[in-house]
Write a protein that holds these residues in place. Structure first.
Motif, short mmCIF file in Angstrom:
data_model
loop_
_atom_site.label_atom_id
_atom_site.label_comp_id
_atom_site.label_asym_id
_atom_site.label_seq_id
_atom_site.Cartn_x
_atom_site.Cartn_y
_atom_site.Cartn_z
N ARG A 261 0.79 -1.33 -0.12
CA ARG A 261 0.03 0.08 0.12
C ARG A 261 0.87 1.05 0.09
NH1 ARG A 261 -3.46 -0.77 5.10
NH2 ARG A 261 -4.71 0.98 4.65
N MET B 75 -1.87 8.01 1.63
CA MET B 75 -2.97 7.63 2.80
C MET B 75 -3.43 8.80 3.26
SD MET B 75 -1.77 4.39 4.68
CE MET B 75 -1.86 2.69 3.90
N LYS B 76 -4.51 8.85 3.75
CA LYS B 76 -5.10 9.91 4.71
C LYS B 76 -4.55 10.01 6.09
CE LYS B 76 -9.47 10.59 2.33
NZ LYS B 76 -9.29 9.54 1.48
N GLU C 215 -5.78 7.10 8.26
CA GLU C 215 -5.55 5.71 7.84
C GLU C 215 -4.18 5.44 8.36
OE1 GLU C 215 -6.30 4.14 3.55
OE2 GLU C 215 -6.62 6.27 3.47
N LEU C 216 -3.29 6.39 8.23
CA LEU C 216 -1.96 6.24 8.62
C LEU C 216 -1.82 6.13 10.00
CD1 LEU C 216 0.65 6.42 7.03
CD2 LEU C 216 0.95 8.72 7.44
N ARG D 53 -4.19 4.60 11.85
CA ARG D 53 -4.48 3.27 12.24
C ARG D 53 -3.26 2.24 12.22
NH1 ARG D 53 -9.31 5.19 10.38
NH2 ARG D 53 -9.07 4.46 8.40
N LEU D 54 -2.23 2.78 11.12
CA LEU D 54 -1.38 1.88 11.09
C LEU D 54 -0.11 1.94 12.12
CD1 LEU D 54 -0.30 1.83 7.32
CD2 LEU D 54 -1.27 -0.22 8.59
N HIS E 14 -6.20 0.74 19.65
CA HIS E 14 -6.46 0.11 18.17
C HIS E 14 -7.49 -0.91 18.22
CE1 HIS E 14 -3.25 2.14 15.94
NE2 HIS E 14 -2.64 1.92 17.03
#
Ligand code: ADP
Ligand code: MG
Length: 648
Positions: A393, A398-399, A402-403, A405-406, A439
């Motif tokens: 990915r 990425m927004k 999203e980042l 969340r990683l 998370h």
């Protein structure tokens, strides 16, 4: 690596340079500049009162009472006794400023002295001083000021004393708090160890550090103090007739407020202008003196590093790579200067692999690692080129959500100083549980149980009771284990460890490395391990990439590089690692310093420090070429077997 191979700390900015930064930051703040300008104008006029062609402020003329502004001979009109208002206003302003500023200086001097003595000496002296200060604070200050003036008798000097006294507690409390923190700092201990006495320590270590705090406190209170003195004069307790100050002028004008409003509006506007000017200026001074605001812009960092690429490179996704960096470029844009911290770094990490990223301090390792999850602070950091992929990915597309969340879930970080990254006020168990709950919405009890299990996994004895400890109750090695436990909390695929053992001693370092090695085997973790120590790489890493001045200068299997380094820089880095029982060998420090990120040489960045450098090395960029499969070296004249035997 030896001390000398590290770049020296940047030279301390000179006093002139610091003053320059202060003025620059200050001028950037328009409101403060406006306040400063307004105040300077008022001050100039007030100070020039004796030389201005003003009328006598005391001369009465009852035939000229209550003249309106812009009357002939009286620009601002006259008051109830026919005295010239302009002249009285300017003289009154001078007096008000003088009294307000003197009261502030007096309160700051007395209050700060009390605060420093109480905070530094502590114990009974602290108690006596601070309880007395509390007693003063227990009275409503305006009543106390009135009581003091009543006791001393009305008059401007007594009003000044009263206003100063009621403001002493403010300074004493503020400065004591700062002093207590400073008195326990290592540099004060160091001064004590060098044999300095209390007075010397206060004068040379404490006072210079609290001066900015005092200046800030003064700049924010002086407006207030001017108002207070004006208040006392307004009530007839300050300046006595016929001497004007702004407060007494306001008091005299009060009687004619309805019929002749200009007599009170004029001094009122002046008080307003002074206080506004002082407060705006005070805010500006505070912002410019705050060291946290000095280094960067006066803005908050963005949630993810800014991406500003000239073109989006079309790069084929590599199916077998967990993380891949392609020609990554990161810059710091500081005003007109651009620091190129990372200049085209390409790396791949396969699942379960440990890649060592090694280089001297300042070579761009941390910036490379932080940019993976968009954690380089923007401003001033900018990703200026290249691509980043995690599990195929595109990370740069990425927004921020999203980042986020990683971060900490799929990719976790371990930092050098766990004391700085752990929250000092929460128990370690709670912190690990929180990392999980960010998370995964699991109940608190379950998260706590997992936290204890994780502590066990990182080999912390008595994990259950240790979970209730605060970070400061643990040793450095234990704290780093907690850091690792937090990183493991969400079963990440990749751990980025930025010099996790640099702050630890050698035995603890070995334990931590062993732990990481075990965890890697148990869980199939991939690790990007950043270090400046080839000894550590030898223990843990499968592959290694050597970084210099923001570029990878050599990469390949760890053992192969250790056995036969091809880049002169790598050879010299390896030569810096001492070998126990390895016989006599010169530990060669690398001469010179790495180039600054703002003046990189045109050709090979290592050429100025390299003993084999030739004209061709300095001519242009050197490409990373591979002689053997899986290896690459950015050098025109790589090391040969003879070169290696020379230093071995
Ligand atoms: P290291 O290899 O020791 O981890 P870094 O990646 O921290 O080095 O730093 C690389 C370069 O980037 C250095 O020259 C450093 O001065 C610069 N740099 C790092 N962070 C910042 C920042 N926030 N602002 C400006 N320059 C920075
Ligand atoms: Mg670093």
């Amino acid at each position: 690596m030896t001390e000398t191979a590290l770049p020296a700390s940047p030279p301390k900015p000179s006093a002139a340079a610091r003053a320059g930064t202060f003025l620059r930051l200050f001028a950037r703040n328009r409101m403060a500049a406006f306040g400063g300008g307004l105040l300077a104008l008022i001050l100039l006029v007030a100070l020039a009162a004796p030389i201005l062609p003003l009328q006598d402020p005391f001369a009465q003329d009852t035939t000229q009472r209550f003249l309106r502004p812009f009357s002939e001979g009286h620009w601002l009109g006259t008051d109830h006794l026919g005295r010239d208002l302009l002249s009285r206003l300017i003289w009154g302003t001078q007096l008000s400023l003088l009294v307000g500023v003197s009261a502030t200086l007096l309160a700051a001097l007395a209050g700060s002295t009390l605060g420093v003595v109480a905070g530094f000496l502590g114990g009974r002296i602290d108690n006596v001083i601070m309880r007395s200060v509390d007693t003063v604070m227990a009275f409503p200050y305006i009543l106390l000021a009135l009581a003091i003036v009543a006791a001393l008798g009305p008059g401007l000097v007594n009003a000044l004393i009263a206003v100063a006294v009621v403001n002493i507690p403010f300074f004493a409390r503020n400065i004591r708090g700062v002093t207590v923190t400073l008195a326990n700092k290592e540099f004060v201990d160091a001064a004590r160890l060098s044999g300095m006495g209390d007075t010397r320590i206060i004068a040379s270590e404490i006072v210079p550090n609290i001066l900015p705090v005092i200046v800030i406190a003064m700049s924010t209170t002086v407006g207030w103090m001017i108002l207070e003195t004006a208040g006392l004069s307004f009530l007839g307790l300050g300046s006595q007739p016929p001497v004007p100050d702004l407060g007494s002028m306001l008091g005299e004008g009060r009687n004619a407020l309805i019929s002749h409003p200009h007599t009170s509006i004029i001094p009122g506007l002046m008080i307003f202008a002074i206080v506004i000017g002082v407060n705006l200026l005070g805010d500006g001074i505070r912002d410019a003196l705050d060291p946290r605001l000095r280094s960067g812009a006066l803005t908050r960092p963005l949630p993810a590093t800014l991406v500003d690429r000239a073109e989006t490179p079309a790069i084929a996704a590599k199916p077998d790579a967990l993380l891949s960096l392609e020609d990554l470029r990161v810059e710091f844009r500081l005003g007109r200067r651009t620091l190129k911290a990372v200049n085209g770094v390409s790396l791949d990490i396969a699942p379960g692999e440990c890649l060592g990223l090694i280089g001297e301090s300042g070579s761009g390792k941390s910036v490379t690692a932080l940019s993976v999850m968009g954690l380089v602070a923007s401003p001033p950091g900018v990703i200026a080129g290249g691509a980043l992929r995690f599990q195929g990915r595109d990370l740069l597309a990425m927004k921020p959500g999203e980042l986020r969340r990683l971060r900490g879930d799929k990719v976790a970080y371990i930092f050098q100083d766990p004391l700085a990254t752990l929250h000092p006020l929460y128990r370690i168990g709670e912190q690990i549980a929180e990392a999980i709950r960010v998370h995964h919405p699991v109940p608190q009890a379950e998260a706590m149980a997992r936290a204890v299990a994780l502590l066990k996994q990182v080999r912390i004895p008595n994990a259950k009771s240790r979970a209730g400890n605060y970070p400061h109750e643990l040793s450095g090695g234990m704290r780093q284990r907690v850091g690792i436990a937090m990183a493991l909390a969400n079963e990440p695929e990749l751990i980025i460890a930025d010099e996790p053992t640099t702050a630890l001693d050698v035995t603890v370092q070995a334990q931590i490395l062993k732990l990481l090695e075990d965890l890697r085997r148990e869980r199939g973790l991939a690790i990007l391990f950043i270090t400046h120590d080839f000894g550590v790489v030898a223990q843990l890493c499968d592959r290694v990439a050597v970084m210099y001045a923001g570029e990878i200068v050599e990469s390949g299997p760890a053992q192969a590089i250790l056995d036969a380094p091809a880049h002169p820089y790598t050879r010299r880095l390896i030569a810096c690692v001492p070998e126990l029982g390895g016989g006599r060998r010169t530990l060669a420090a690398i001469p010179g310093l790495p180039p600054g990120a703002d003046d990189l040489p045109q050709g090979c960045a290592f050429a100025p420090r390299c003993d084999k450098a030739q004209a061709a090395c300095r001519a242009g960029r050197v490409a990373l070429t591979g002689q053997e499969p899986g290896r690459g070296v950015r050098c025109l004249f790589p090391e040969t077997a003879e070169d290696r035997t020379e230093t071995a």
